[in-house]
Design an enzyme around this catalytic site. Structure first.
Site, PDB file in Angstrom:
ATOM      1  N   SER A 132       0.692  -0.949   0.116  1.00 52.69           N
ATOM      2  CA  SER A 132      -0.072  -0.008   0.053  1.00 52.69           C
ATOM      3  C   SER A 132       1.005   1.241  -0.026  1.00 52.69           C
ATOM      4  O   SER A 132       0.259   2.341  -0.011  1.00 52.69           O
ATOM      5  CB  SER A 132      -1.089   0.127   1.315  1.00 52.69           C
ATOM      6  OG  SER A 132      -2.085  -0.689   1.033  1.00 52.69           O
ATOM      7  N   SER A 228     -10.014   1.554   2.973  1.00 53.14           N
ATOM      8  CA  SER A 228     -10.361   0.894   1.931  1.00 53.14           C
ATOM      9  C   SER A 228      -9.838   0.765   0.727  1.00 53.14           C
ATOM     10  O   SER A 228      -9.558   2.129   0.059  1.00 53.14           O
ATOM     11  CB  SER A 228     -12.203   1.370   1.657  1.00 53.14           C
ATOM     12  OG  SER A 228     -12.732   0.608   0.536  1.00 53.14           O
ATOM     13  N   GLY A 364       3.215  -0.452   4.143  1.00 56.83           N
ATOM     14  CA  GLY A 364       2.691  -1.599   3.034  1.00 56.83           C
ATOM     15  C   GLY A 364       2.754  -2.676   3.636  1.00 56.83           C
ATOM     16  O   GLY A 364       3.386  -3.066   4.084  1.00 56.83           O
TER      17      GLY A 364
END
Length: 422
Positions: A132, A228, A364
């Site tokens: 991420s 999300s 991440g």
């Protein structure tokens, strides 16, 4: 690259746990129950019209002369011991830590193995999947479009993309700051089973959204925070539409290249350039630990597919945190951190980045890999952590435990800490 043969799948006794972890992805935050709170009023659009911002010509990164000098040996020894203790406690195969403290020196250490099968050691030059942290690149791309005057942060996403539930009320800003209320496709049981049944298969962005949009929105836009991945997939499609090219090309040409990141890649499939570390995860249908190195990260796409290394992330941390690629006005909007339950005082989530313990950046996580890339403006300090597992230890992401251990020693007034899973 030859695709490894998937291991035979046994009964799905870990699907529900995996769905939660994939949805939470990197902040280790649980789902927040919907409330009936009234949505916050929209602000003034930024960059929706007017003269486009002209990006300055970037010059080679300059660091303090002592940044590449070693830390005090006693401090380095304490860090060595703390990192190794966390590695042993968490069972992490290999980890690399880079810490740059202008005025005090730098610290780069790798310990453990990059490949359990061969025993090849972890080294600072390896490529790893950064999960991420990809969001920092995707949202930077969106903000560049804001600076071009092609969209406004408070424009509804429905103005640009059709089919988004309540898209006429969900703004670009709310997508980037994780306050849209859209259901994360990584919570969907059908998605999780599809991914883990064949983790080498590709997923298309619209397919990912299909898993999300069959669910009702979790709360009215702007009323709460919920991490999300659906939000960032939509932002990736927005970049493709307004940027008039594939997201991976836009990120490469408009973000990666101007930031001079020579080892950062938005992959087309499951490629991972040499040299690289193998990844290991128990996010499998059986719950057994598997080598996930060649799993296809397309399921994360704009939210989690990218690859990088220690050197590039060292430079990206400050570029991201100081807004080098953006106008000052747009960077100021990016740094309007919205408080997040459990983050602590003064912490929160902005537009594709967070602040915790005074550190600004992102982390991440995806099966087999975790990372932390953060910058501390108060000390002009940078911390990068890369590891080749995502297996949770006592409810904590291992990357968080490494970052906490390092900052407790090196920057005790600014400790990096995220809440454990519940």
């Amino acid at each position: 690259m030859t695709r490894p043969r998937p291991r035979t799948v046994r009964r799905p006794r870990t699907v529900r746990r995996t769905a939660r972890r994939l949805a939470v992805a990197l902040l280790a935050l649980g789902t927040l129950a919907p409330t009936t709170a009234v949505a916050a009023p929209l602000g003034v659009p930024v960059g929706g019209s007017g003269t486009p911002f002209t990006r300055p010509i970037l010059r080679p990164a300059h660091h303090a002369p002592d940044e590449d000098c070693p830390l005090d040996p006693a401090l380095a020894a304490r860090l060595d011991a703390a990192i190794e203790q966390v590695r042993q406690e968490t069972g992490t195969p290999g980890v690399t830590v880079g810490l740059w403290l202008p005025g005090r020196g730098s610290y780069v250490r790798s310990t453990g193995v990059a490949d359990r099968a061969t025993g090849r050691p972890m080294t600072p030059d390896l490529n790893l999947r950064i999960g991420s942290e990809t969001k920092t690149f995707t949202v930077t791309a969106v903000l560049e479009l804001v600076d071009q005057g092609l969209l406004g942060l408070d424009d509804p996403i429905g103005t640009y993309l059709d089919g988004v539930p309540d898209g006429e009320h969900i703004t670009i800003r709310q997508l980037a700051e994780m306050r849209s209320g859209l259901y994360s496709y990584t919570f969907d049981q059908d998605f999780v089973h599809a991914l883990l049944s064949d983790p080498y298969r590709p997923f298309a962005p619209q397919e990912l959204l299909g898993y999300a949009f069959k669910h009702d929105n979790v709360f009215p836009p702007g009323t709460q925070f919920q991490y999300s991945n659906t939000n960032t997939v939509l932002l990736g499609l927005l970049v493709e539409k307004l940027g008039r090219m594939p997201l991976r090309d836009f990120v490469q040409e408009r973000v990666v290249a101007p930031a001079r990141l020579g080892h950062t890649l938005f992959p087309a499939g499951n490629e991972l350039p040499e040299p690289y570390a193998h990844g290991y995860s128990n996010q499998t249908l059986s719950g057994d630990v598997e080598d996930t190195t060649y799993w296809n990260p397309s399921w994360g796409w704009a939210a989690g597919a990218m690859i990088s290394d220690l050197h590039d992330l060292h430079h990206w941390a400050k570029t991201l945190a100081t807004g080098t690629l953006l106008s000052p006005a747009t960077q100021a909007e990016r740094e309007k951190f919205v408080p997040v339950p459990g983050f602590g005082d003064g912490a929160g989530y902005g537009l594709g980045l967070f602040r915790v313990g005074g550190w600004t950046g992102h982390n991440g996580s995806l099966p087999g890999y975790e990372s932390v890339t953060v910058y501390l403006p108060e000390q002009d300090a940078t911390l990068v952590i890369l590891l080749n597992t995502d297996i949770v230890h006592d409810g904590n992401e291992p990357s968080t435990l490494f970052a906490k251990a390092v900052t407790e020693i090196a920057t005790p007034g600014h400790v990096y800490e995220l809440p454990a899973e519940k």
